[in-house]
Design a protein around this motif. Structure first.
Motif, PDB file in Angstrom:
ATOM      1  N   ALA A  36       0.699  -1.292   0.164  1.00 53.26           N
ATOM      2  CA  ALA A  36       0.173  -0.056   0.011  1.00 53.26           C
ATOM      3  C   ALA A  36       0.838   1.327  -0.110  1.00 53.26           C
ATOM      4  CB  ALA A  36      -0.882  -0.022   1.348  1.00 53.26           C
ATOM      5  N   VAL A  37       1.838   1.100   0.570  1.00 59.72           N
ATOM      6  CA  VAL A  37       2.820   2.302   0.647  1.00 59.72           C
ATOM      7  C   VAL A  37       3.262   2.862  -0.794  1.00 59.72           C
ATOM      8  CG1 VAL A  37       5.252   3.124   1.371  1.00 59.72           C
ATOM      9  CG2 VAL A  37       3.627   1.928   3.175  1.00 59.72           C
ATOM     10  N   ALA A  38       3.464   1.802  -1.504  1.00 60.45           N
ATOM     11  CA  ALA A  38       4.008   2.179  -2.975  1.00 60.45           C
ATOM     12  C   ALA A  38       2.833   2.699  -3.785  1.00 60.45           C
ATOM     13  CB  ALA A  38       4.342   0.659  -3.673  1.00 60.45           C
ATOM     14  N   PHE A  39       1.667   2.581  -3.342  1.00 65.27           N
ATOM     15  CA  PHE A  39       0.417   3.643  -4.132  1.00 65.27           C
ATOM     16  C   PHE A  39      -0.072   4.674  -3.227  1.00 65.27           C
ATOM     17  CE2 PHE A  39       0.602  -0.914  -5.296  1.00 65.27           C
ATOM     18  CZ  PHE A  39       0.508  -0.721  -6.705  1.00 65.27           C
ATOM     19  N   SER A  40       0.815   5.282  -2.466  1.00 65.17           N
ATOM     20  CA  SER A  40       0.518   6.369  -1.604  1.00 65.17           C
ATOM     21  C   SER A  40       0.031   7.648  -2.403  1.00 65.17           C
ATOM     22  CB  SER A  40       1.733   6.856  -0.623  1.00 65.17           C
ATOM     23  OG  SER A  40       1.882   5.655   0.260  1.00 65.17           O
ATOM     24  N   LEU A  41      -1.087   8.304  -2.305  1.00 60.80           N
ATOM     25  CA  LEU A  41      -1.345   9.057  -3.175  1.00 60.80           C
ATOM     26  C   LEU A  41      -0.687  10.678  -2.930  1.00 60.80           C
ATOM     27  CD1 LEU A  41      -5.118   8.627  -2.967  1.00 60.80           C
ATOM     28  CD2 LEU A  41      -3.846   8.002  -4.796  1.00 60.80           C
ATOM     29  N   ASN A  42      -0.298  10.761  -1.898  1.00 55.42           N
ATOM     30  CA  ASN A  42       0.568  11.937  -1.548  1.00 55.42           C
ATOM     31  C   ASN A  42       1.428  11.536  -0.178  1.00 55.42           C
ATOM     32  OD1 ASN A  42      -1.091  12.195   1.110  1.00 55.42           O
ATOM     33  ND2 ASN A  42      -2.480  13.317  -0.330  1.00 55.42           N
ATOM     34  N   TYR A  43       2.338  12.626   0.121  1.00 54.20           N
ATOM     35  CA  TYR A  43       3.215  12.479   1.382  1.00 54.20           C
ATOM     36  C   TYR A  43       2.593  12.157   2.531  1.00 54.20           C
ATOM     37  CZ  TYR A  43       6.168  13.962   5.136  1.00 54.20           C
ATOM     38  OH  TYR A  43       7.271  13.882   6.259  1.00 54.20           O
ATOM     39  N   TYR A  44       1.290  12.544   3.099  1.00 55.16           N
ATOM     40  CA  TYR A  44       0.917  12.167   4.254  1.00 55.16           C
ATOM     41  C   TYR A  44       0.176  10.968   4.314  1.00 55.16           C
ATOM     42  CZ  TYR A  44       1.259  17.488   4.640  1.00 55.16           C
ATOM     43  OH  TYR A  44       1.534  18.390   4.642  1.00 55.16           O
ATOM     44  N   PHE A  45      -0.134  10.360   3.308  1.00 49.79           N
ATOM     45  CA  PHE A  45      -0.865   9.109   3.140  1.00 49.79           C
ATOM     46  C   PHE A  45       0.535   8.083   3.247  1.00 49.79           C
ATOM     47  CE2 PHE A  45      -4.604  10.095   1.043  1.00 49.79           C
ATOM     48  CZ  PHE A  45      -5.553   9.359   1.873  1.00 49.79           C
ATOM     49  N   PHE A  46       1.658   8.559   2.764  1.00 47.69           N
ATOM     50  CA  PHE A  46       2.994   7.749   2.711  1.00 47.69           C
ATOM     51  C   PHE A  46       3.435   7.694   4.224  1.00 47.69           C
ATOM     52  CE2 PHE A  46       7.510   7.740   2.844  1.00 47.69           C
ATOM     53  CZ  PHE A  46       7.983   6.659   2.135  1.00 47.69           C
ATOM     54  N   VAL A  47       3.395   8.652   4.820  1.00 50.77           N
ATOM     55  CA  VAL A  47       3.857   8.820   6.319  1.00 50.77           C
ATOM     56  C   VAL A  47       2.924   7.999   7.334  1.00 50.77           C
ATOM     57  CG1 VAL A  47       4.136  10.342   8.377  1.00 50.77           C
ATOM     58  CG2 VAL A  47       5.243  11.036   5.978  1.00 50.77           C
ATOM     59  N   VAL A  48       1.564   8.099   6.912  1.00 49.56           N
ATOM     60  CA  VAL A  48       0.837   7.407   7.954  1.00 49.56           C
ATOM     61  C   VAL A  48       0.838   5.892   7.613  1.00 49.56           C
ATOM     62  CG1 VAL A  48      -1.732   6.946   8.426  1.00 49.56           C
ATOM     63  CG2 VAL A  48      -0.864   9.201   8.275  1.00 49.56           C
ATOM     64  N   LEU A  49       0.819   5.337   6.511  1.00 43.88           N
ATOM     65  CA  LEU A  49       1.213   4.090   6.064  1.00 43.88           C
ATOM     66  C   LEU A  49       2.351   3.368   6.555  1.00 43.88           C
ATOM     67  CD1 LEU A  49      -0.369   3.835   2.384  1.00 43.88           C
ATOM     68  CD2 LEU A  49      -1.418   3.069   4.361  1.00 43.88           C
ATOM     69  N   ARG A  50       3.448   4.333   6.481  1.00 43.53           N
ATOM     70  CA  ARG A  50       4.691   3.751   7.020  1.00 43.53           C
ATOM     71  C   ARG A  50       4.704   3.702   8.480  1.00 43.53           C
ATOM     72  NH1 ARG A  50       9.814   2.395   5.287  1.00 43.53           N
ATOM     73  NH2 ARG A  50      10.897   4.052   6.322  1.00 43.53           N
ATOM     74  N   PHE A  51       3.978   4.665   9.013  1.00 51.20           N
ATOM     75  CA  PHE A  51       3.952   4.428  10.440  1.00 51.20           C
ATOM     76  C   PHE A  51       3.343   3.154  10.960  1.00 51.20           C
ATOM     77  CE2 PHE A  51       1.612   5.491  14.502  1.00 51.20           C
ATOM     78  CZ  PHE A  51       2.542   5.973  15.328  1.00 51.20           C
ATOM     79  N   LEU A  52       2.299   2.958  10.527  1.00 51.04           N
ATOM     80  CA  LEU A  52       1.449   1.623  10.572  1.00 51.04           C
ATOM     81  C   LEU A  52       2.444   0.337  10.211  1.00 51.04           C
ATOM     82  CD1 LEU A  52      -1.972   2.627   9.446  1.00 51.04           C
ATOM     83  CD2 LEU A  52      -1.275   2.499  11.643  1.00 51.04           C
ATOM     84  N   LEU A  53       2.937   0.574   9.231  1.00 50.00           N
ATOM     85  CA  LEU A  53       3.936  -0.440   8.755  1.00 50.00           C
ATOM     86  C   LEU A  53       5.094  -0.623   9.844  1.00 50.00           C
ATOM     87  CD1 LEU A  53       4.875  -2.563   6.771  1.00 50.00           C
ATOM     88  CD2 LEU A  53       6.322  -0.748   5.661  1.00 50.00           C
ATOM     89  N   ALA A  54       5.619   0.369  10.414  1.00 49.77           N
ATOM     90  CA  ALA A  54       6.637   0.486  11.678  1.00 49.77           C
ATOM     91  C   ALA A  54       5.990  -0.276  12.794  1.00 49.77           C
ATOM     92  CB  ALA A  54       6.894   1.761  11.857  1.00 49.77           C
ATOM     93  N   MET A  55       4.777  -0.207  13.146  1.00 47.98           N
ATOM     94  CA  MET A  55       3.862  -0.858  14.310  1.00 47.98           C
ATOM     95  C   MET A  55       4.122  -2.323  14.024  1.00 47.98           C
ATOM     96  SD  MET A  55       0.963   1.864  15.430  1.00 47.98           S
ATOM     97  CE  MET A  55       0.503   0.667  16.561  1.00 47.98           C
ATOM     98  N   VAL A  56       3.769  -2.809  12.931  1.00 48.05           N
ATOM     99  CA  VAL A  56       3.640  -4.160  12.715  1.00 48.05           C
ATOM    100  C   VAL A  56       4.762  -4.998  12.373  1.00 48.05           C
ATOM    101  CG1 VAL A  56       1.075  -4.200  11.899  1.00 48.05           C
ATOM    102  CG2 VAL A  56       3.141  -4.156  10.095  1.00 48.05           C
ATOM    103  N   SER A  57       5.819  -4.295  11.993  1.00 47.70           N
ATOM    104  CA  SER A  57       7.113  -4.742  11.845  1.00 47.70           C
ATOM    105  C   SER A  57       7.698  -4.935  13.104  1.00 47.70           C
ATOM    106  CB  SER A  57       8.065  -3.828  10.902  1.00 47.70           C
ATOM    107  OG  SER A  57       7.415  -3.816   9.584  1.00 47.70           O
ATOM    108  N   SER A  58       7.653  -3.891  14.131  1.00 49.14           N
ATOM    109  CA  SER A  58       8.238  -4.013  15.353  1.00 49.14           C
ATOM    110  C   SER A  58       7.501  -5.087  16.078  1.00 49.14           C
ATOM    111  CB  SER A  58       7.907  -2.931  15.963  1.00 49.14           C
ATOM    112  OG  SER A  58       8.485  -2.725  17.280  1.00 49.14           O
ATOM    113  N   GLY A  59       6.223  -4.934  16.035  1.00 46.74           N
ATOM    114  CA  GLY A  59       5.485  -6.089  16.745  1.00 46.74           C
ATOM    115  C   GLY A  59       5.946  -7.596  16.468  1.00 46.74           C
ATOM    116  N   TYR A  60       6.158  -7.811  15.336  1.00 47.11           N
ATOM    117  CA  TYR A  60       6.611  -9.025  14.731  1.00 47.11           C
ATOM    118  C   TYR A  60       7.989  -9.277  15.270  1.00 47.11           C
ATOM    119  CZ  TYR A  60       7.932 -13.222  11.963  1.00 47.11           C
ATOM    120  OH  TYR A  60       8.288 -14.448  11.618  1.00 47.11           O
TER     121      TYR A  60
END
Length: 577
Positions: free
Chosen positions: A194-218
Motif C-alpha cells: 500500500a505504501v507504494a501506491f500512496s497518493l501523497n506524502y501524508y498517506f505515505f507517512v501514515v502507512l509507513r507509521f502503521l508498517l513500523a508498528m506491525v514490523s516492530s510487533g513481529y
C-alpha cells in the motif's frame, strides 16, 4: 523443571524446532527491509530551480553544456550555481533553492558582478535523474522549505516501532504469539504494498507509521516465539541470530536499491520478498509455554505428540508431566497455588524505582540503560549513515548488513567463553576508537573511512546483540521483566534519535560518528564496572542481584564465604554507606 522438561525429552533444537525457527526467522528479514528501506525512498538527488523558457546554454565553472540534465550529475551543492542562457537571451544563476536573473549582462560568462534580481523557486525544480530515477523527494518536491518533511519520514517510522513494540508485546501475552505473528506478517505485506501506491506524502507517512508498528510487533513477538520453542542449550544462539536475519534484510535493501531506481517499484519488490511466509504461517502452532500458562492442556498434548512424531521419537510425554515437579503438598497445581497465595498474602508492588533501590543498583541501571541506548543509536547511525561515507552507497549499505553476520557469531562465542562484560565493554570501546579514527582519516581515502565504519558497526552489533541476555542476568526475577522492558524503551529512544543524528552530517560529514564514538567509549568504560554473570545462577531477590560482583572480602568478618556466594550479605548495605 516444568515446561523445560519438554526439551530434555524431545530435544533442544531438533527437526521440529529447526523448521519453525528458520520459517519464523525468514519473515524477520522483512523487518530489516522495512526499517532501512527509507535510505533510498527519501534519497535526494542534485537539483536546481526551474525557470521559464527554453535553455540553450549551461555553464558550471569550466564545464559547458546545452541542457541542465547534462550538467546536474557533476554539480556539487557547495560548488556554486549553474549559469544558464535561454532562447530569449536571459541569463540566470540557478541554485538549489533560489535563482537570480542577471540585469543587462554583456557576455555569457560564469562570473558576473553586475546587478541581479533574486527570486524564490516557487515549487519548480529540475532533478538529476541519472542515478535516482524517481523518489518521493522528486515526486512531491520535498526540498528547500519542504526538506524537513523528507527528514521526518524515518523518525516517524521509528516512533511507530516504539509504539508497536509496546502494543503487540502486551497483546501477545493476552491472545497468544501465533495470532500476532500471523496478523503482523499479513499487515507487513499489505501495508508494504500500500505504501507504494500512496497518493501523497501524508498517506505515505501514515502507512509507513502503521508498517513500523506491525514490523516492530513481529520482531518483538518472534523473539519470544523462538525462545519458547528452543531449549536452554541453544537459546543464546537462536535469539542472537534473529538479528542476523535482520541484517540480511539490510543487504536485500542495498541490492534492490541498486537494481531498481523507481521508489514505488522498489517498495513493491521489498514488500513481496518474504511473501511466501504467508503461505505457511497459518500452520504455526502456539508455544507450549503459552498453552500451559493458559491451562489448554489438550492442545498442549496434541503439540507434544506432533513434536515427538516430527522428531522421530516416541510420544511418551504427557501434558500433566510438565506440572508434576511443581505440585503442592495438597496436590494443587502451580497455577492454583499462585492464585491462592495472591489471595492470602499481600504482594509487594514493584515499580521502576526499584531499579534504583540502592546506589549500586542505580549505577547498574543507568549503565545498562546507556548500553541499550548507544547500541540502538550506534546501530542505526552506522546503517543509515553508511550511504554518506563516500564511494558507492549501495556497496556501503550492503557491507553494513553483511558485517553483522560474523559479529553475532563472534559475540555468541565470546560471551560464552570470556564472559558478558568482557565481550560488551571491549566491543563498545572498539566502536568508540573506530569512530574517532574515521574523523582523522584524510577525505581522499574513502576506503579506509568505510572500513573503519564497518568495524564500528561490527563492534556495536556485538554489544547490541548481547545486552538483552546480559540485562536478564543482572536483575532478579521480581524485576527482570521490568528491567528488560525499560531497557528496551531506551533502545527505542535511541532508534528515534538516530535519524536526527544522521542528519547532522549536513553540518559536518563525520559529526554523527563523533557523537557515537564519544558516547560508545564513555559507556564502554562504565560497562567495565558492571559485574560478570557468566556461569552464575540467575538472581531471584534484590539482595542476590546487588551482591553480584561484590568482593566478599569487604564484608564483615562474621560472614563466611559460602554466605557471600549465596547472596546473604547481611551487613553489605551498612558497609557501603
Amino acid at each position: 523443571m516444568t515446561v523445560e522438561r519438554l526439551f530434555d525429552e524431545y530435544g533442544h533444537f531438533k527437526r521440529f524446532q529447526a523448521c519453525l525457527y528458520f520459517a519464523a526467522v525468514f519473515q524477520a528479514i522483512a523487518c530489516g527491509i522495512h526499517y532501512l528501506a527509507s535510505v533510498f525512498l527519501v534519497e535526494t538527488p542534485n537539483f536546481v530551480c526551474s525557470i521559464p523558457g527554453n535553455i540553450t546554454d549551461v555553464l558550471y565553472g569550466n564545464i559547458t553544456g546545452t541542457s541542465l540534465e547534462s550538467i546536474l550529475p557533476v554539480m556539487k551543492p557547495a560548488g556554486g550555481p549553474l549559469v544558464v542562457r535561454t532562447s530569449e537571451g536571459e541569463q540566470w544563476e540557478l541554485s538549489q533553492c533560489r535563482c537570480a536573473l542577471r540585469i543587462d549582462p554583456q557576455d555569457f560568462t560564469y562570473d558576473y558582478y553586475g546587478n541581479k534580481t533574486m527570486k524564490e523557486c516557487s515549487g519548480n525544480f529540475v532533478y538529476d535523474h541519472s542515478e535516482i530515477h524517481q523518489s518521493i523527494v522528486t515526486d512531491w518536491d520535498l526540498v528547500c522549505e519542504k526538506e524537513w518533511l523528507a527528514k521526518l519520514c524515518q523518525p516517524t517510522f521509528m516512533l511507530g516501532v516504539l509504539i508497536g513494540a509496546l502494543l503487540f508485546g502486551d497483546i501477545a501475552d493476552r491472545i497468544g504469539r501465533v495470532r500476532i505473528l500471523m496478523f503482523t506478517s499479513l499487515c507487513q505485506f499489505g501495508l508494504g504494498v500500500a505504501v507504494a501506491f500512496s497518493l501523497n506524502y501524508y498517506f505515505f507517512v501514515v502507512l509507513r507509521f502503521l508498517l513500523a508498528m506491525v514490523s516492530s510487533g513481529y520482531l518483538v513477538v518472534v523473539f519470544v516465539y523462538v525462545t519458547e520453542f528452543t531449549g536452554s542449550k541453544v537459546r543464546t544462539w537462536t535469539s542472537m541470530h534473529i538479528h542476523a536475519a535482520f541484517a540480511v534484510g539490510i543487504m536485500v535493501v542495498a541490492l534492490t536499491g541498486y537494481m531498481v531506481r523507481v521508489w514505488w517499484i522498489y517498495q513493491i519488490i521489498l514488500s513481496t520478498c518474504t511473501s511466501p511466509f504467508l503461505l505457511f504461517c497459518w500452520k504455526f502452532p502456539e508455544t507450549p509455554f503459552y498453552l500451559m500458562a493458559k491451562g489448554r492442556y489438550k492442545e498442549t498434548q496434541a503439540l507434544l505428540d506432533t513434536i515427538a512424531r516430527f522428531n522421530g521419537l516416541e510420544c511418551r510425554l504427557k501434558a500433566e508431566d510438565l506440572l508434576e515437579q511443581v505440585n503442592l503438598e495438597n496436590g494443587k497445581a502451580l497455577l492454583e497455588r499462585e492464585e491462592e497465595e495472591r489471595s492470602t498474602q499481600p504482594e509487594k508492588k514493584l515499580s521502576i524505582l526499584d531499579l534504583f533501590g540502592s546506589w549500586r543498583m542505580a549505577g547498574r541501571s543507568c549503565t545498562v540503560w546507556a548500553i541499550w541506548f548507544i547500541g540502538s543509536l550506534g546501530y542505526y547511525v552506522f546503517s543509515l549513515g553508511s550511504v554518506n561515507l563516500g564511494g558507492n552507497q549501495y556497496v556501503n549499505l550492503f557491507l553494513a548488513g553483511a558485517v553483522e553476520v560474523p559479529s553475532y557469531l563472534v559475540g555468541c562465542f565470546a560471551m560464552d567463553r570470556i564472559g558478558r562484560k568482557k565481550t560488551c565493554a571491549p566491543a563498545l570501546l572498539l566502536a568508540g576508537v573506530a569512530c574517532m579514527l574515521i574523523i582523522v582519516v584524510p577525505a581522499e581515502i574513502e576506503s579506509l573511512a568505510i572500513a573503519l565504519s564497518m568495524i564500528g558497526k561490527f563492534a556495536v552489533a556485538i554489544a547490541f546483540g548481547l545486552i538483552y541476555l546480559y540485562t536478564c542476568e543482572l536483575y532478579p526475577t521480581v524485576i527482570r521483566s521490568l528491567a528488560v522492558g525499560s531497557g528496551s524503551m531506551m533502545c527505542r529512544v535511541g532508534s528515534v534519535v538516530a535519524p536526527f543524528c544522521v542528519y547532522l552530517a549536513d553540518v559536518w560529514i563525520y559529526l554523527p560518528q563523533l557523537i557515537v564514538g564519544i558516547l560508545a567509549f564513555i559507556i564502554g568504560v562504565l560497562t567495565l564496572l558492571l559485574p560478570e554473570t557468566l556461569g552464575k545462577p540467575l538472581p531471584t531477590t534484590l539482595e542476590e542481584a546487588e551482591s553480584l560482583g561484590h568482593n566478599s572480602s569487604k564484608k564483615k568478618s562474621t560472614l563466611d564465604t559460602k554466605n557471600a556466594e549465596d547472596g546473604l550479605e547481611l551487613n553489605q548495605h551498612g558497609a557501603k554507606a
